[in-house]
Design a protein around this motif. Sequence first.
Motif, PDB file in Angstrom:
ATOM      1  N   CYS A 137       0.826  -1.258   0.043  1.00  0.00           N
ATOM      2  CA  CYS A 137       0.140   0.041   0.022  1.00  0.00           C
ATOM      3  C   CYS A 137       0.956   1.263   0.111  1.00  0.00           C
TER       4      CYS A 137
ATOM      5  N   CYS B 175       0.014   3.621   3.373  1.00  0.00           N
ATOM      6  CA  CYS B 175       0.338   3.074   4.820  1.00  0.00           C
ATOM      7  C   CYS B 175       1.073   2.169   5.107  1.00  0.00           C
TER       8      CYS B 175
ATOM      9  N   SER C 244       1.282  -0.763   4.520  1.00  0.00           N
ATOM     10  CA  SER C 244       1.167  -2.141   4.632  1.00  0.00           C
ATOM     11  C   SER C 244       1.535  -3.030   3.348  1.00  0.00           C
TER      12      SER C 244
ATOM     13  N   CYS D 212      -6.990  -1.076   0.326  1.00  0.00           N
ATOM     14  CA  CYS D 212      -5.826  -1.623   1.600  1.00  0.00           C
ATOM     15  C   CYS D 212      -6.928  -2.152   2.629  1.00  0.00           C
TER      16      CYS D 212
ATOM     17  N   CYS E 147      -5.741   0.948   5.615  1.00  0.00           N
ATOM     18  CA  CYS E 147      -6.278   2.261   5.575  1.00  0.00           C
ATOM     19  C   CYS E 147      -7.369   2.640   4.369  1.00  0.00           C
TER      20      CYS E 147
HETATM   21 ZN   LIG Z   1      -2.856   1.053   3.441  1.00  0.00          ZN
END
Ligand SMILES: [Zn+2]
Length: 265
Positions: free
Chosen positions: A199, A202, A204, A225, A228
């Motif tokens: 992502c 964020c 991730s 995601c 987020c």
């Molecule tokens: Zn994210």
Amino acid sequence: MTAYGDAQKYFLQAMMQKGSATDHECDSLLDECFKVSEKNRDQWTLSSFITSVNKQIQPFHLEIRKGNDEDSGQDVYALISVTDHDINHLVIGGNFTKIEIEIFHRAVDLIVSSNTGMVSSTDILNITEELPQKNILKSEIEILITKLVKQNWIGEKDGMVYLTPRSILELEPYIKAELKNEVLYCNICKSMVLKGVNCKRCRSRIHLYCASTYFRGRSMDECKCPVCHDVMTLLPSLPNMDTSRVNGSMEGLTPTINERRKRRR
Ligand SMILES: [Zn+2]
Ligand SMILES: [Zn+2]
């Protein structure tokens, strides 16, 4: 069920040679081991058989452990040492020199710290520049890369180098302990992830195979995601992903080198 016998011995010997094998390969290997030992496979499943082998090799701090191939999600079994969390034990049986282990050590750090779970072979060759003694030639590192690929510790594709399921299973405790600020965990299955979909918002990351299941049949703007909820940029080649529904611009993850690069000393 029979006690520990020839089939188990043959299976263990084969795994010692291979290092790792997919579940299908292990299943065929199991048939072969029973055939050679002239025993009937009967009710042995791959899982029950491996449990029986693990009981026998546990006193030697060895284990056949199951993991996943990060590209395909396929089950992979690897024979690993559970003695310690130190990469140095690979020197035993792997026939590596101390300097080669040091290079591998640093290559693992680079791979884990990268944004894509991959680094270029040039990045690995350049490790020699960072060594205080500079006592290994780039040509020697090239030979080492070939050796590591042959022994199934790293994979190499299109000039990019990544950790194999064997390495990941073997080195997971080391990576989690020593590279804890770098390592990421998949936000879908919660296990460690090196190669995956990032992502951009964020930080991730999710496994490619988790993404292909999670986002299956969704349009591009629905691929959000799980953390987020920002729209994720997906690779067009996600395994089993129905990309026909995915519209809009598809941007592949460009392998970028080590933006978060940080040395473990
Ligand atoms: Zn994210
Ligand atoms: Zn996952």
